[in-house]
Structure formats: C-alpha cells, structure tokens
Scaffold this active site. Structure first.
Site, short mmCIF file in Angstrom:
data_model
loop_
_atom_site.label_atom_id
_atom_site.label_comp_id
_atom_site.label_asym_id
_atom_site.label_seq_id
_atom_site.Cartn_x
_atom_site.Cartn_y
_atom_site.Cartn_z
NE ARG A 224 -4.27 -1.39 0.17
CZ ARG A 224 -4.42 -2.43 -0.67
NH1 ARG A 224 -3.51 -2.69 -1.58
NH2 ARG A 224 -5.50 -3.20 -0.61
CG HIS A 272 -3.21 -0.89 -6.98
ND1 HIS A 272 -3.62 -0.24 -5.85
CD2 HIS A 272 -3.32 -2.22 -6.68
CE1 HIS A 272 -3.96 -1.12 -4.93
NE2 HIS A 272 -3.78 -2.33 -5.41
P1 NDP Z 1 -1.95 -11.56 4.96
O1 NDP Z 1 -2.90 -11.02 5.96
O2 NDP Z 1 -2.08 -12.97 4.52
O3 NDP Z 1 -0.45 -11.40 5.52
C1 NDP Z 1 0.00 -10.28 6.17
C2 NDP Z 1 1.43 -10.55 6.67
O4 NDP Z 1 1.94 -9.33 7.24
C3 NDP Z 1 1.47 -11.61 7.76
O5 NDP Z 1 2.65 -12.39 7.66
C4 NDP Z 1 1.53 -10.77 9.04
O6 NDP Z 1 2.17 -11.40 10.14
C5 NDP Z 1 2.38 -9.61 8.57
N1 NDP Z 1 2.18 -8.45 9.44
C6 NDP Z 1 1.03 -7.77 9.70
N2 NDP Z 1 1.26 -6.78 10.57
C7 NDP Z 1 2.57 -6.84 10.89
C8 NDP Z 1 3.40 -6.11 11.77
N3 NDP Z 1 2.93 -5.11 12.51
N4 NDP Z 1 4.70 -6.45 11.85
C9 NDP Z 1 5.19 -7.49 11.13
N5 NDP Z 1 4.46 -8.22 10.28
C10 NDP Z 1 3.16 -7.90 10.16
O7 NDP Z 1 -1.98 -10.56 3.71
P2 NDP Z 1 -1.70 -10.89 2.18
O8 NDP Z 1 -0.37 -11.55 2.09
O9 NDP Z 1 -2.84 -11.58 1.55
O10 NDP Z 1 -1.68 -9.42 1.55
C11 NDP Z 1 -0.74 -8.44 1.97
C12 NDP Z 1 -1.10 -7.08 1.38
O11 NDP Z 1 -0.79 -7.02 0.00
C13 NDP Z 1 -2.58 -6.70 1.40
O12 NDP Z 1 -2.97 -6.25 2.69
C14 NDP Z 1 -2.64 -5.59 0.36
O13 NDP Z 1 -2.41 -4.34 0.97
C15 NDP Z 1 -1.49 -5.91 -0.57
N6 NDP Z 1 -1.96 -6.27 -1.93
C16 NDP Z 1 -1.56 -5.53 -3.01
C17 NDP Z 1 -1.97 -5.87 -4.27
C18 NDP Z 1 -1.48 -5.13 -5.47
O14 NDP Z 1 -1.96 -5.37 -6.59
N7 NDP Z 1 -0.52 -4.24 -5.34
C19 NDP Z 1 -2.86 -7.01 -4.51
C20 NDP Z 1 -3.19 -7.74 -3.33
C21 NDP Z 1 -2.76 -7.37 -2.09
P3 NDP Z 1 1.57 -12.76 10.76
O15 NDP Z 1 1.95 -13.83 9.77
O16 NDP Z 1 2.28 -12.91 12.05
O17 NDP Z 1 0.08 -12.56 10.89
C1 OXD Z 2 -5.81 -5.90 -3.02
C2 OXD Z 2 -5.33 -4.99 -4.01
O1 OXD Z 2 -5.75 -5.60 -1.83
O2 OXD Z 2 -5.70 -5.12 -5.18
O3 OXD Z 2 -6.26 -6.99 -3.41
O4 OXD Z 2 -4.53 -4.10 -3.69
#
Ligand code: NDP
Ligand code: OXD
Length: 309
Positions: A224, A272
């Site tokens: 993000r 994006h």
């Molecule tokens: P998940 O919820 O599966 O994973 C999030 C990860 O981040 C987990 O490993 C979590 O730790 C870790 N995390 C969260 N908070 C913290 C913190 N404070 N400190 C350290 N680690 C932290 O999310 P996804 O993998 O599915 O997606 C990640 C992000 O990707 C989405 O939220 C979105 O913003 C972005 N995205 C972007 C897209 C694009 O096209 N650019 C498309 C899709 C998604 P833990 O394992 O311990 O819970």
């Molecule tokens: C998502 C994205 O969160 O597209 O899936 O960024």
C-alpha cells in the site's frame, strides 16, 4: 440473498456473470442502486464511501474485493460486529509472485542501471553476482508474502522474511516482531513490502528503515502507498542510500500527473497492477463465504478487526 456490489475499478457485469453461475438465486445489486436497503445481507466492496455500510440495517457480512481490507476498515462508522472477510485467491497469489519475481530479477540484473546507460549510449558492463549471492528481504509472510518468498527462493535468491508472529518457511530465514526487523533489514539488498496497511505498519518505509538497509539497496512496494513516506524515499534515492525503487501502490491513486515519482530516473511506477482481482477465479472464494453465511458455517479469511488485517 441480496448482495450489494460497489467498486469503481471492478466490473459489476463480470461479477454478476461469475456469481450468477455459482449462486443462481443471488441478486447482485449494483451501487448506487440500493433499492430497499433492508433486503441487503452482504456487501462485496472496494473502497466503499464512509457511512454507506452503516445504512444497511440487515447487513451480515462485508466481503473485500481485494486481499487488503484497509479500504473498508478506514470507515469510522463501519457497523460493529459485522464480520469482514478478505479475498484469498490462488490466481491472485500467483500474479503477485510473478510481479515480485519480475521486479526482483530486474533489480538483481541491474536493469535500471542498464536502461540509464542505454539512454546515455554508454557501453559498460557492471559486476553481476548470482542470485544465491543476492539477499532479498520480504516484509509480510502471509498468503502473498510467503508465496513470493518461496518462489524467490526457487529462483536461487538468499531470502529472508519478516512477520508479526513467528513463521517457519523451508529454506528461508525468518524474523518476527519489532525486535526481528532490524536483523532482516541489515541483510536485505532488495526489500519487498507485502504487509497489510495497519496502524502498526503505516509509514514503516521511512528514513529510519532505509538507514538500516545496506547502502545502495533497492525497494519494491507492492502493498500500500500508506506504507511509504514519499519524501524519505526521494531523499534516500537522491542521496544514494537507495539505488532504485519499484512502486505499484501510492497514497494517492491514480498517481497525480505532477507527482515527482513519474519522472524520477530511479523509480519504476506501475498502476496498482501487481495482482488485480480476477472474477473468474475470485468468485469461487466469494461464493464459498456467501454459502457459509447462509448455512451458518464458519467464514474463511475473516479479518481480525483488533489488529486490522
Ligand atoms: P496476509 O494477511 O495474509 O499477511 C499479512 C502478513 O503481514 C502476515 O505475515 C503478518 O504477520 C504480517 N504483518 C502484519 N502486521 C505486521 C506487523 N505489525 N509487523 C510485522 N508483520 C506484520 O496478507 P496478504 O499476504 O494476503 O496481503 C498483503 C497485502 O498485499 C494486502 O494487505 C494488500 O495491501 C497488498 N496487496 C496488493 C496488491 C497489489 O496489486 N498491489 C494485490 C493484493 C494485495 P503474521 O503472519 O504474524 O500474521
Ligand atoms: C488488493 C489490491 O488488496 O488489489 O487486493 O490491492
């Protein structure tokens, strides 16, 4: 069941077709045609206007059209107690890993430097280590981060990752919590951000973090725009602390035409697109949760609102 669909970027017609095939008795009501708001039981949304969901008195489920849910949780009047589920779709996971592999390989093989040389008609070879000698760090080891980390490992990179709680991934060095971050950063020549945007991660990509990376490191942010302190990135690139940045997400989307990122020689901008939502595959996950709601079974990929992801 009546489901409200709201998105300025996703095609309502595509979703109508895909969900209609899986759940023939579902009525997808497309915003702004709310009809009778009392009939709406679920909402499938991307960036809903604040206050809208609170106007649906019988809402039982909020489904995100994306993997991230920050666009939903940002609404201060989100109806309390209504579960929020995020999108988890193997197609999207594969797309994100493709993007990460592409950009990490580009940075590793010095594509930005060769492009600059080409513009200057300069023929010069640069030192080229093997992937095994390149240390890549992945912030976030969830659905997307863990897949990307494992696929980078398959390409031969020396990969490490960071998460909130302890994670184990074969062949990958893992770090967790605030204490683990510095160790991860100190070894990351290429840093990939795949964190959710939460109060704990907003602005994490700042001057302090860049200062802990090896000098000349590169950044890939496909999570993000709110993770990045834009002025700190520009200063880090201009001062040589960072060598390059690949940015797929921005605080302001679409990125305004006058924004300095567009013309910066060391920044690659993509609009994006790292992992766009793909209705033919994503509809199965949405339909599954709608069936679960109807049958009173546990929902999948439910967001823990207390940690905001
Ligand atoms: P998940 O919820 O599966 O994973 C999030 C990860 O981040 C987990 O490993 C979590 O730790 C870790 N995390 C969260 N908070 C913290 C913190 N404070 N400190 C350290 N680690 C932290 O999310 P996804 O993998 O599915 O997606 C990640 C992000 O990707 C989405 O939220 C979105 O913003 C972005 N995205 C972007 C897209 C694009 O096209 N650019 C498309 C899709 C998604 P833990 O394992 O311990 O819970
Ligand atoms: C998502 C994205 O969160 O597209 O899936 O960024």
């Amino acid at each position: 069941m009546v489901v409200l669909f709201l998105s300025a970027v996703d095609s309502a017609a595509d979703w109508q077709a895909e969900l209609g095939r899986l759940l023939p008795d579902l009525e997808l009501r497309v915003w702004p045609d709310l009809g009778d708001p009392t009939e709406i039981e679920a909402a499938l949304v991307w960036r809903p206007p604040p206050g809208l969901l609170d106007r649906l008195p019988n809402l039982k489920l909020i489904l995100s059209l994306g993997a991230g849910v920050d666009h939903i949780l940002a609404d201060p009047s989100l109806p309390p107690g209504v579960p929020v589920v995020r999108l988890v779709d193997p197609y999207m996971t594969a797309a994100m890993s493709e993007y990460v592999q592409l950009q990490v390989l580009r940075l590793h093989r010095q594509d930005p430097a060769y492009l600059e040389q080409q513009r200057a008609r300069r023929w010069r070879t640069l030192p080229q280590p093997n992937a095994a000698e390149r240390r890549v760090g992945v912030l976030g080891l969830g659905v997307l981060g863990s897949d990307a980390a494992l696929k980078l490992k398959v390409l031969g990179f020396d990969v490490a990752g960071w998460s909130r709680s302890e994670r184990k991934l074969p062949g990958i060095a893992t770090f967790c919590g605030a204490d683990g971050l510095e160790a991860l950063l100190r070894r990351s020549e290429i840093l990939v951000c795949l964190l959710p945007l939460t109060p704990a991660t907003a602005g994490i990509l700042d001057a302090r973090l860049f200062g802990l990376l090896p000098r000349g490191a590169a950044l890939v942010n496909c999570a993000r725009g709110g993770h990045l302190v834009e002025a700190d990135l520009l200063a880090a690139l201009d001062g040589g602390r960072l060598s390059a940045a690949v940015l797929d997400v921005f605080r302001d989307e679409p990125l305004p035409p006058e924004h300095p990122f567009w013309a910066h020689p060391r920044i690659l901008v993509t609009p994006h697109v790292a992992a766009a939502t793909h209705p033919p595959s994503a509809a199965a996950a949405v339909a599954d949760n709608l069936r679960r709601l109807r049958e009173g079974r546990p929902l999948l990929n439910r967001v823990d609102v207390s940690v905001r992801y």
